[in-house]
Enzyme design. Sequence first.
Site, short mmCIF file in Angstrom:
data_model
loop_
_atom_site.label_atom_id
_atom_site.label_comp_id
_atom_site.label_asym_id
_atom_site.label_seq_id
_atom_site.Cartn_x
_atom_site.Cartn_y
_atom_site.Cartn_z
CB CYS A 217 -1.41 -0.21 1.12
SG CYS A 217 -0.23 -0.72 2.64
CB SER B 245 -6.17 -3.04 -0.12
OG SER B 245 -6.63 -3.73 1.09
CG HIS C 164 -4.59 0.05 3.69
ND1 HIS C 164 -3.61 0.12 2.91
CD2 HIS C 164 -5.98 0.95 3.36
CE1 HIS C 164 -4.70 0.18 1.71
NE2 HIS C 164 -5.39 0.24 2.01
#
EC number: 3.4.17.17
Length: 375
Positions: free
Chosen positions: A179, A231, A214
């Site tokens: 990510c 993702s 994330h």
Amino acid sequence: MPGGKKVVPSGSSSASPNAAATTTAAAAAAAAAPHSGTKRLETTEGASAQRDEEPEEEGEEDLRDGGVPFFINRGGLPVDEATWERMWKHVAKIHPDGEKVALRIRGATDLPKIPIPSVPTFQPTTPVPERLEAVQRYIRELQYNHTGTQFFEIKKSRPLTGLMDLAKEMTKEALPIKCLEAVILGIYLTNSMPTLERFPISFKTYFSGNYFRHIVLGVNFGGRYGALGMSRREDLMYKPPAFRTLSELVLDYEAAYGRCWHVLKKVKLGQCVSHDPHSVEQIEWKHSVLDVERLGREDFRKELERHARDMRLKIGKGTGPPSPTKDRKKDVSSPQRAQSSPHRRNSRSERRPSGEKKPAEPKAMPDLSGYQIRV
């Protein structure tokens, strides 16, 4: 498989790290399947679990992705032998078939040729939403990196120009990414869209005793918010620029986390990123750090909108991302600066002192000419 990237560790196959790493990503996907069956999500920015305020861009060599260790290739490309062997040992640990899958891939002499995605190019008339879809499609075609080893080392403290050089290398190598790499790549691929504002959005969630991190690249076009990213889950990456407010966008991510039983703990919002790939400024990764539980729902929403308003004000005042680049370019007297200079003069025309100084500029010319004559 890019040329010149072949590494042959002793006692191993002759498969190159780049091709085999891509193949390993597909093979390791089977290891992630049991986790998806239990709704376990493991998306991360690369920070260690259980530790909240450690330096995310540096950290230790053995980092943790929701309790599962992973590594960073700090030696660049081609991958050195120690990193190469460590990656395969890690794959053998996390894959259900253990060493068998590693031996099968490394011992293969006829590995399939992995197609290299084409970097998107655009016509001047291509609408920005279509460009964003093409950029996200390219990021998705690179595939998520399941090997447990991040191939590109990203130091958040690096100037933007260095990160853009790294993004260019990503397009050349076409290896699977995670990510944070996708955010850097997204910035690089959208630098040619001056009407699109880009800013990082980081998430910290909690599930089953572990913390997960994330990050995505938030975008704003025409007053509508969206995001680019990578993702394991489709609903935690790309969002088209269709959200009326920043809070709607972030709450949509929170709902996606809730569907896999993750609790959103913190959200970090950065400032807008300059469109100049040669800028020496650093990305401001966490201008606002919002603790979801402490703020409560209403205050959380208000803080999100406050951050959005702050970004708009900085851009409107000219103190946003282009500012360091503008100041740097004024000394160089670039043609682009000369074109935009009248706008800045018009904005300052209301100030009487600066207006009175303008007639004095031609008077300096005779002195300059006289100096040239004397020489």
